[in-house]
Write an enzyme that holds these catalytic residues in place. Sequence first.
Site, short mmCIF file in Angstrom:
data_model
loop_
_atom_site.label_atom_id
_atom_site.label_comp_id
_atom_site.label_asym_id
_atom_site.label_seq_id
_atom_site.Cartn_x
_atom_site.Cartn_y
_atom_site.Cartn_z
N TYR A 81 14.69 20.94 -56.14
CA TYR A 81 15.27 20.86 -54.79
C TYR A 81 15.51 22.28 -54.26
O TYR A 81 15.24 22.58 -53.10
CB TYR A 81 16.58 20.08 -54.83
CG TYR A 81 17.16 19.85 -53.45
CD1 TYR A 81 16.78 18.72 -52.71
CD2 TYR A 81 18.06 20.74 -52.88
CE1 TYR A 81 17.28 18.51 -51.44
CE2 TYR A 81 18.58 20.52 -51.61
CZ TYR A 81 18.18 19.41 -50.90
OH TYR A 81 18.69 19.21 -49.64
N PHE A 133 0.04 23.77 -26.10
CA PHE A 133 -0.45 22.73 -26.98
C PHE A 133 0.50 21.54 -26.81
O PHE A 133 1.68 21.72 -26.50
CB PHE A 133 -0.54 23.19 -28.44
CG PHE A 133 -1.15 22.10 -29.29
CD1 PHE A 133 -2.48 21.76 -29.13
CD2 PHE A 133 -0.38 21.37 -30.18
CE1 PHE A 133 -3.03 20.70 -29.85
CE2 PHE A 133 -0.94 20.32 -30.91
CZ PHE A 133 -2.26 19.99 -30.74
N THR A 134 -0.01 20.32 -27.01
CA THR A 134 0.76 19.11 -26.69
C THR A 134 2.14 19.10 -27.36
O THR A 134 3.16 18.90 -26.68
CB THR A 134 -0.02 17.85 -27.14
OG1 THR A 134 -0.41 18.02 -28.51
CG2 THR A 134 -1.25 17.64 -26.29
N ASP A 223 1.23 31.50 -32.45
CA ASP A 223 0.88 30.24 -33.10
C ASP A 223 -0.44 30.49 -33.82
O ASP A 223 -1.50 30.61 -33.18
CB ASP A 223 0.74 29.13 -32.06
CG ASP A 223 0.32 27.79 -32.68
OD1 ASP A 223 -0.08 27.79 -33.86
OD2 ASP A 223 0.40 26.76 -31.99
N LYS A 266 -4.04 23.16 -40.76
CA LYS A 266 -5.25 23.85 -40.29
C LYS A 266 -5.40 25.16 -41.06
O LYS A 266 -6.31 25.31 -41.86
CB LYS A 266 -5.14 24.13 -38.79
CG LYS A 266 -5.13 22.87 -37.94
CD LYS A 266 -4.93 23.22 -36.48
CE LYS A 266 -4.73 22.00 -35.62
NZ LYS A 266 -5.95 21.40 -35.10
N ARG A 389 -9.19 15.10 -24.99
CA ARG A 389 -8.42 16.30 -24.65
C ARG A 389 -8.58 16.52 -23.16
O ARG A 389 -9.21 17.44 -22.69
CB ARG A 389 -8.90 17.52 -25.44
CG ARG A 389 -8.75 17.38 -26.95
CD ARG A 389 -7.39 17.73 -27.52
NE ARG A 389 -6.36 16.75 -27.35
CZ ARG A 389 -5.22 16.74 -28.06
NH1 ARG A 389 -5.00 17.64 -28.99
NH2 ARG A 389 -4.28 15.85 -27.82
N PHE A 455 -0.84 9.87 -25.47
CA PHE A 455 -2.19 9.78 -26.03
C PHE A 455 -2.18 9.25 -27.46
O PHE A 455 -3.18 8.72 -27.93
CB PHE A 455 -2.91 11.15 -25.98
CG PHE A 455 -2.20 12.25 -26.71
CD1 PHE A 455 -1.23 13.00 -26.08
CD2 PHE A 455 -2.50 12.53 -28.04
CE1 PHE A 455 -0.58 14.02 -26.76
CE2 PHE A 455 -1.86 13.55 -28.72
CZ PHE A 455 -0.88 14.29 -28.08
#
Length: 482
Positions: A81, A133-134, A223, A266, A389, A455
């Site tokens: 933990y 970005f969403t 990002d 990613k 998109r 979406f």
Amino acid sequence: MSNVKFYREEHQVPLEMHKVRIVQKLFLLPVEERQKKMEEAGNNTFLLHNKDIYIDMLTDSGVNAMSDNQQAAMFQADDAYAGSETFYRLKKAIKETMGLNDMLPAHQGRACENILAEAFCRPGDLVPMNFHFTTTKAHITRCGADVVELVAAKGLDANNLDPFKGDFDIPRLKKFIKDHRDQIQWLRIETGTNLIGGQPISAHNMHEVAKICREEGIISVMDASLLQDNLHFIKTREEGYKDKSIKEIMFELCADMDIVYFSARKLGFARGGCICSNNEKLMLRMKEYVPLYEGFLTYGGMEVRSMEAIAVGLYETLDEEYISQGPMFIEHMVNELHEYGVPVVRPAGGLGVHLNASEFFPDMPHGQYPAGALGAAMYIAGGIRGMERGTISEQRERDGSERYAALELLRLAVPRRVFTLSQIEYVADRVKWVWDNRKLIGGLHFVEEPAVLRFFFGRLEPIGDWQQKLVEKYRADFGDSL
Ligand code: F0G
């Protein structure tokens, strides 16, 4: 990809420098069943079952192939933990691959965004960025702030061939800061700009933006979720970077930012997320949110095995032969489609191939969701799952009116190290068929529309019987072929 020349130059194709050692069986349903599955999924590719998909190009997120070394490292994960050795190994990897000393773990990219928004957004604030970005936008607006997009005009022109369409418009940025300085705490630089076709931002532009931030006392945040492809493009396209190693470029970019965060679904070929920085004060402002939202500070909601995979994956991100595979497969498909006359975002970017739905259906209004319609058609035509998109991926304005997307794109993501070139050829073949039959395709309308991130779960229906007609044409053209 290595510098390997084919004897027959006209047959030159991207050549993988890895081999496949674990495989997954795929299935391709007959076209009539594909139409039925699309209907059951409410014409939303997110709602399809994976077992009904032949080529899953929904995303590159969490579906990249792991290496043997990543799998091996996962066995050494230290389950605890607090104080897990795995955490310190991941921290060391971030130090050695990005040059950043400190790291806060989070369960994925949007969790990092949640923490950033909580720490640095006040109601009424504005957060400038090259493009939204969403999930980023959803977190920022949830905290009462707004996103302001300052991408250069070339970025919104699907046919502009500039190599760095993710660049900021620097004069606009300067003017915007001058006019709204009091409302700005931080600025976000998105590498490999997702929603405009995986288009990279140049190192030169990032440095200019970072300099402006320093001069103005604004926190610069990168990002880095799509940084892997962006690094490849800086090295291969930007003047002055040909002879620098990927590691040198990575260090140079990260050193110029106050905060770097990423989705390890990613970057790093794994799953998870990290916020990294050399700035202790800024890290302190975010730290308290990790145990509140994620988990204890040494795992942050991530599974320790994933953390080991990220650590190894980050070192692999510095390997040109690994990171060029995605962009070169994408370029191969983009070139083939472009030569056939199919409208695709060019130049080829990272992440995937982006079909320009506005040019498939020039007379279809945004309100009939051309990119969503193209997504449904691609699944029916080939069992291929892409991601809308375009306007469906936008959120409605605060007054409830539609916000039309700047670009109506269907993204066909190319997960890294996953597909073979023959599968890419198959997808290109079915895209050509859809292009040749585009006049049969009509729009969609919502039958269920969620208020947030619609979406993901929204359900739509075709306007008219165009899907039936498409299936009939498929049968006429392909006979009894799947
Ligand atoms: N930032 C960028 C640029 C992204 O592309 C994503 C995710 C995120 C942040 C959020 O990361 O998914 O780990 O929470 N993009 C995925 C996609 C969902 O399919 O493009 P996450």
